[in-house]
Design an enzyme around this catalytic site. Structure first.
Site, short mmCIF file in Angstrom:
data_model
loop_
_atom_site.label_atom_id
_atom_site.label_comp_id
_atom_site.label_asym_id
_atom_site.label_seq_id
_atom_site.Cartn_x
_atom_site.Cartn_y
_atom_site.Cartn_z
N GLU A 1 -6.31 9.18 -0.50
CA GLU A 1 -6.43 7.74 -0.21
C GLU A 1 -7.49 7.05 -1.07
O GLU A 1 -7.27 5.94 -1.54
CB GLU A 1 -6.78 7.51 1.27
CG GLU A 1 -5.64 7.77 2.25
CD GLU A 1 -4.51 6.73 2.21
OE1 GLU A 1 -4.56 5.79 1.40
OE2 GLU A 1 -3.56 6.90 2.98
N HIS B 1 0.83 -1.20 0.00
CA HIS B 1 0.00 0.00 0.00
C HIS B 1 0.87 1.27 0.00
O HIS B 1 0.65 2.18 -0.80
CB HIS B 1 -0.92 0.01 1.23
CG HIS B 1 -1.58 1.34 1.45
ND1 HIS B 1 -2.60 1.81 0.64
CD2 HIS B 1 -1.32 2.33 2.34
CE1 HIS B 1 -2.95 3.02 1.05
NE2 HIS B 1 -2.19 3.37 2.07
#
Ligand SMILES: [Fe+2]
Length: 296
Positions: free
Chosen positions: A208, A162
């Site tokens: 995000e 991530h």
């Protein structure tokens, strides 16, 4: 990284100085003593790191490098289909290794000539003010561990896949990097925790989990979507709403599930003119006005 405390495995330093990452019983690596030992060692590296020093090398197994190679290959296919052009172009310039997990030191060495960003190691959750604040200085806190090899396409927590595939590829774009820096300045401009949370939620719904209209369809630029093998296939079916600062700053989200509500910028200019301009100028009063105007 993700910003909510409960999403990170707690990291404890014991009386004898040893560092223990407390994985939940549901974590895929819970019963793997070797994995847990490595997680502890990697967390200890971050806790012992002094900013400015080279980032200590994390030891990964061949299995973990294989996880990286597999996820990189699978996500690259999905990125071509679902990611915004700016991300694809930046990713091409950054040139992350495909066959092995890069060390965070190497990620910074690749990024810095492009946008000035460097990585800092994080053992787990970093306090919001610190995490966001140093973005203004071109520093990005990142976990170093990788998901358990038994489930290579899934992670219950933000791992190096991530942090690097999602965030570093984005941070390689000067336009995105400028937005990250603006978010960092915003975190330093606001004083109340309420305003800081608002700033962080706008970050959540943009850098995000943001989507952007491109060629007549929604494409992803949020690191959370772009690093998730499952979510990247689902985001187009979610409740996609127009960019709206008051709504983003107040909409509740659940970090343990796919995001059901997403916000779409009409273009990159729209994102910069709305969110970038907000972060550039916001203070406690700006946030208070937006909260007052919010229906929530
Ligand atoms: Fe993140």
């Amino acid at each position: 990284m993700f910003e909510e405390a409960q999403y990170f495995a707690p990291v404890a330093t014991k009386d004898d100085g040893s560092v223990v990452v407390e994985l939940a019983t549901s974590h895929p690596g819970f019963a793997d003593a070797v994995y847990r030992q490595r997680r502890n060692a990697i967390a200890a590296l971050a806790l012992g790191h002094t900013p400015g020093d080279p980032i200590p090398t994390a030891e990964y197994t061949d299995e973990e490098h294989h996880v990286w190679a597999l996820v990189t290959k699978e996500l690259a296919v999905k990125h071509r289909k679902y990611a915004v052009r700016e991300f694809l172009d930046a990713s091409g310039r950054l040139g992350l290794p495909r066959d092995r997990i890069p060390q965070l030191q190497e990620v910074g060495d690749l990024l810095e000539p492009l946008t000035g960003f460097r990585y800092l190691p994080a053992a787990g959750l970093v306090p919001l003010r610190e995490f966001y604040g140093v973005l203004a200085d071109g520093l990005f806190h990142s976990t170093q561990y990788i998901r358990h090899h038994s489930v290579p396409l899934y992670t219950p927590e933000p791992d190096v896949v991530h942090e690097v595939i999602g965030h570093a590829n984005t941070l390689a774009s000067p336009r995105f990097a400028a937005l990250y820096r603006a978010a960092g300045r915003a975190a330093r401009q606001v004083e109340t925790d309420v305003a800081l949370e608002f700033v962080s939620k706008v970050f959540w719904f943009t850098l995000e989990f943001g989507v952007m209209r491109e060629d007549g369809e929604p494409r992803a630029y949020g690191a959370g979507i772009l690093s998730s093998y499952g979510e990247i296939e689902e985001f187009r079916g979610m409740d996609i709403r127009p960019l709206d600062l008051a709504a983003m700053g107040t909409t509740h989200y659940d970090i343990t599930k796919y995001q059901e509500v997403l916000f779409e910028a009409a273009s990159f200019d729209h994102l910069e003119d709305t969110v970038g301009a907000f972060w550039d100028t916001c203070d406690d009063d700006t946030v208070a006005r937006l909260l007052a105007a919010s229906p929530a």
